[in-house]
Scaffold this motif. Structure first.
Motif, mmCIF file in Angstrom:
data_model
loop_
_atom_site.group_PDB
_atom_site.id
_atom_site.type_symbol
_atom_site.label_atom_id
_atom_site.label_comp_id
_atom_site.label_asym_id
_atom_site.label_seq_id
_atom_site.Cartn_x
_atom_site.Cartn_y
_atom_site.Cartn_z
ATOM 1 N N GLN A 58 0.834 -1.194 0.000
ATOM 2 C CA GLN A 58 0.000 0.000 0.000
ATOM 3 C C GLN A 58 0.871 1.246 0.000
ATOM 4 O OE1 GLN A 58 -2.488 -0.354 3.449
ATOM 5 N NE2 GLN A 58 -4.124 -1.366 2.288
ATOM 6 N N LEU A 59 0.365 2.284 -0.633
ATOM 7 C CA LEU A 59 1.061 3.558 -0.665
ATOM 8 C C LEU A 59 0.173 4.612 -0.008
ATOM 9 C CD1 LEU A 59 2.292 3.409 -4.373
ATOM 10 C CD2 LEU A 59 3.630 2.936 -2.316
ATOM 11 N N GLN A 60 0.760 5.387 0.867
ATOM 12 C CA GLN A 60 0.018 6.408 1.605
ATOM 13 C C GLN A 60 0.659 7.757 1.364
ATOM 14 O OE1 GLN A 60 -2.684 5.746 3.809
ATOM 15 N NE2 GLN A 60 -2.945 7.927 4.186
ATOM 16 N N ALA A 61 -0.044 8.624 0.650
ATOM 17 C CA ALA A 61 0.468 9.968 0.392
ATOM 18 C C ALA A 61 -0.008 10.919 1.476
ATOM 19 C CB ALA A 61 -0.005 10.457 -0.972
ATOM 20 N N SER A 62 0.843 11.869 1.818
ATOM 21 C CA SER A 62 0.500 12.865 2.829
ATOM 22 C C SER A 62 1.282 14.143 2.556
ATOM 23 C CB SER A 62 0.821 12.339 4.231
ATOM 24 O OG SER A 62 2.207 12.077 4.351
ATOM 25 N N GLY A 63 0.943 15.189 3.299
ATOM 26 C CA GLY A 63 1.680 16.439 3.190
ATOM 27 C C GLY A 63 0.980 17.531 2.414
#
Length: 123
Positions: A1-6
Motif C-alpha cells: 500500500q502507498l500512503q500519500a501525505s503532506g
C-alpha cells in the motif's frame, strides 16, 4: 500500500513537501512517480524517480520548481514543491512501478497507486 501525505493550503510562491510511505511490502526496487489531477482535467504526470534515485524525470510545467527524491531505508518517496502556483492545485497521487529504471509518465507502467492528497495554492 502507498500512503500519500503532506498536502494542504498554501499561498502562491510557497512550498510544500509531499511524502508517500509504503507499507506491506518494500518498494525499494520499484520506480516511483507522482501524478496529479486538477478538477475537470485529466490525470497528469508530475515526476518520477528510478529505484536507486539515479534517474529522475519531470513534467515541463514543474521542472526547476519540484524535486522528487526517495529514501529506500524508510520506504518513502518525497516531492518537494517550491514556488507553487495556483495552477499546481490538484489532488496528488504517488505510484510505484515494477520496471525499476522507468521514469516516464505512462500510467500503465505503474502497478500500485496510493490515495491522493489535496494541494491547494491560493493566489
Amino acid at each position: 500500500q502507498l500512503q500519500a501525505s503532506g498536502g494542504g493550503l498554501v499561498q502562491a510562491g510557497g512550498s510544500l513537501r509531499l511524502s508517500c510511505a509504503a507499507s506491506g511490502r518494500t518498494f525499494s526496487s520499484f520506480a516511483m512517480g507522482w501524478f496529479r489531477q486538477a478538477p475537470g482535467k485529466e490525470h497528469e504526470f508530475v515526476a518520477a524517480i528510478s529505484w536507486n534515485g539515479g534517474n529522475t524525470n519531470y513534467a515541463d510545467s514543474v521542472k526547476g520548481r519540484f524535486t522528487i527524491s526517495r529514501d529506500n531505508a524508510k520506504n518513502t518517496v518525497y516531492l518537494q514543491m517550491n514556488s507553487l502556483k495556483p495552477e499546481d492545485t490538484a489532488v496528488y497521487y504517488c505510484a510505484a512501478g515494477r520496471t525499476s529504471y522507468y521514469t516516464g509518465g505512462y500510467q500503465g507502467n505503474y502497478d500500485y497507486w496510493g490515495q491522493g492528497t489535496q494541494v491547494t495554492v491560493s493566489s
